[in-house]
Design an enzyme around this catalytic site. Structure first.
Site, PDB file in Angstrom:
ATOM      1  N   ARG A   1       0.851  -1.178   0.000  1.00 23.94           N
ATOM      2  CA  ARG A   1       0.000   0.000   0.000  1.00 23.94           C
ATOM      3  C   ARG A   1       0.893   1.236   0.000  1.00 23.94           C
ATOM      4  NH1 ARG A   1      -3.649  -2.525  -1.652  1.00 23.94           N
ATOM      5  NH2 ARG A   1      -5.788  -2.702  -0.848  1.00 23.94           N
TER       6      ARG A   1
ATOM      7  N   GLU B   1      -3.828   7.938  -5.125  1.00 20.68           N
ATOM      8  CA  GLU B   1      -4.052   7.260  -6.398  1.00 20.68           C
ATOM      9  C   GLU B   1      -5.399   7.687  -6.982  1.00 20.68           C
ATOM     10  OE1 GLU B   1      -3.684   3.043  -5.824  1.00 20.68           O
ATOM     11  OE2 GLU B   1      -1.663   3.195  -4.971  1.00 20.68           O
TER      12      GLU B   1
ATOM     13  N   HIS C   1      -0.614   0.643 -10.035  1.00 22.44           N
ATOM     14  CA  HIS C   1      -1.316  -0.270  -9.120  1.00 22.44           C
ATOM     15  C   HIS C   1      -1.877  -1.467  -9.892  1.00 22.44           C
ATOM     16  CE1 HIS C   1      -3.583  -0.436  -5.021  1.00 22.44           C
ATOM     17  NE2 HIS C   1      -3.234  -1.637  -5.438  1.00 22.44           N
TER      18      HIS C   1
END
Length: 328
Positions: A237, A266, A284
């Protein structure tokens, strides 16, 4: 009366098509207009939610008077206000294990890409700069035989360690809450304090969930312990790493490089990271393969249906708070 399922993201209509006779199914779609407006209109009717990448807490769920379960198509669940869900007795499920190997593949792709400077030299070659034999200014570093340090040797961390040990003959260090004697023997791994791992490892991979205890787990102090030739890889994360501190050490080249799949915010559309040649950035994509995403959606569907049918879902996150329902 039929219960209502609201699919709020990442869900193919074909996933829920077989259940339209038993449930009212609402599938949000960008083609149908503003996604937030669709969510707000549908949430009062919803008994079950399935999807991912949406923050859900009191503000978003206050009107969801019928809600029984949220089935998240993800491993991490930091997007959800668990305390609020517990207080209302709303089940939360996730999709662990399905993406372990895929995420480990990506972690190793980032290890190789940063060590051998693949994106940087790919761009350099394509722009026509390769006009003579390369010199030491373009050299990378080896991966085989080096030391891989994993902070949090859970299932994803273990999968990364196996690739390093058996694929590249790497030495494995790990830190975390507990020692794992079986892996010590199988992988020749050493359980060490985090500070020792940071100072000895050539590649440092934090693989931990985001909690209050792991936020900024890798900050200025920890980055200062890493050697000038070490590389940081983050597929866990974004907030696990202090991004501003990382940018500073990369600019100063007090560590060699970083490979990042996750970020403090993000989507990341504008960052100093993009100007640094010693950083590999991807958006991601830890679980982003067709096979894995399909498997995650199928597992989330099973969790959702079990919860709506009054059975204990396989992957109940708040089992300690709500598990008594199936033991009384």
């Amino acid at each position: 009366m039929k219960k209502t399922i609201l699919a709020f993201s990442r869900v193919s209509p074909s996933l829920l098509e077989p259940y339209k006779d038993k449930y009212n199914v609402i599938i949000m779609s960008p083609e149908m207009g503003d996604m937030d407006a669709q969510f707000e209109a549908a949430i009062p009717r919803a008994h079950g939610l399935i999807g991912g990448n949406r923050r859900l807490g009191e503000a978003e769920l206050a009107s969801a008077k019928n809600l029984e379960i949220i089935s998240s198509i993800s491993v991490g669940y930091d997007n959800y206000d668990l305390s609020y869900l517990n207080g209302r007795g709303i089940m939360l499920t996730n999709t662990p294990d399905v993406l372990n190997e895929t995420t480990a593949d990506l972690a190793f792709a980032l290890i190789l890409a940063t060590a051998r400077r693949i994106p940087e030299l790919d761009a350099w070659t394509k722009e026509g700069s390769w006009t003579k034999t390369i010199d030491a200014s373009h050299f990378g570093c080896d991966v085989h035989g080096k030391t891989l340090g994993i902070i949090g040797l859970g299932k994803i961390g273990e999968a990364i360690a196996r690739r390093g040990r058996f694929g590249f003959g790497m030495n494995i260090l790990y830190s975390g809450n507990s020692r794992k004697p079986q892996l010590d023997q199988e992988l020749g791994a050493r359980f060490v304090p985090q500070e020792e791992l940071l100072s000895e490892a050539d590649f440092v991979c934090p693989v931990v969930p985001l909690t209050d205890g792991t936020r900024n787990l890798i900050g200025r102090k920890e980055l200062a312990l890493m050697g000038s030739e070490s590389i940081l890889i983050n597929v866990s994360r974004g907030p696990v790493v202090d991004q501003d501190a990382l940018i500073q050490v990369l600019e100063e080249k007090t560590i060699r490089a970083a490979g990042l799949d996750v970020y403090g915010k993000e989507p990341l559309t504008n960052s100093k990271l993009f100007k640094l040649k010693n950083v590999v950035t991807v958006p991601h994509i830890g679980s982003a393969t067709t096979d894995t995403r399909n498997a995650m959606a199928q597992r989330a569907l099973v969790n959702l249906l079990m919860g709506l049918e009054g059975r204990r879902p396989r992957d109940l996150v708040n089992v300690h708070e709500l598990g008594h329902r199936w033991t009384e």
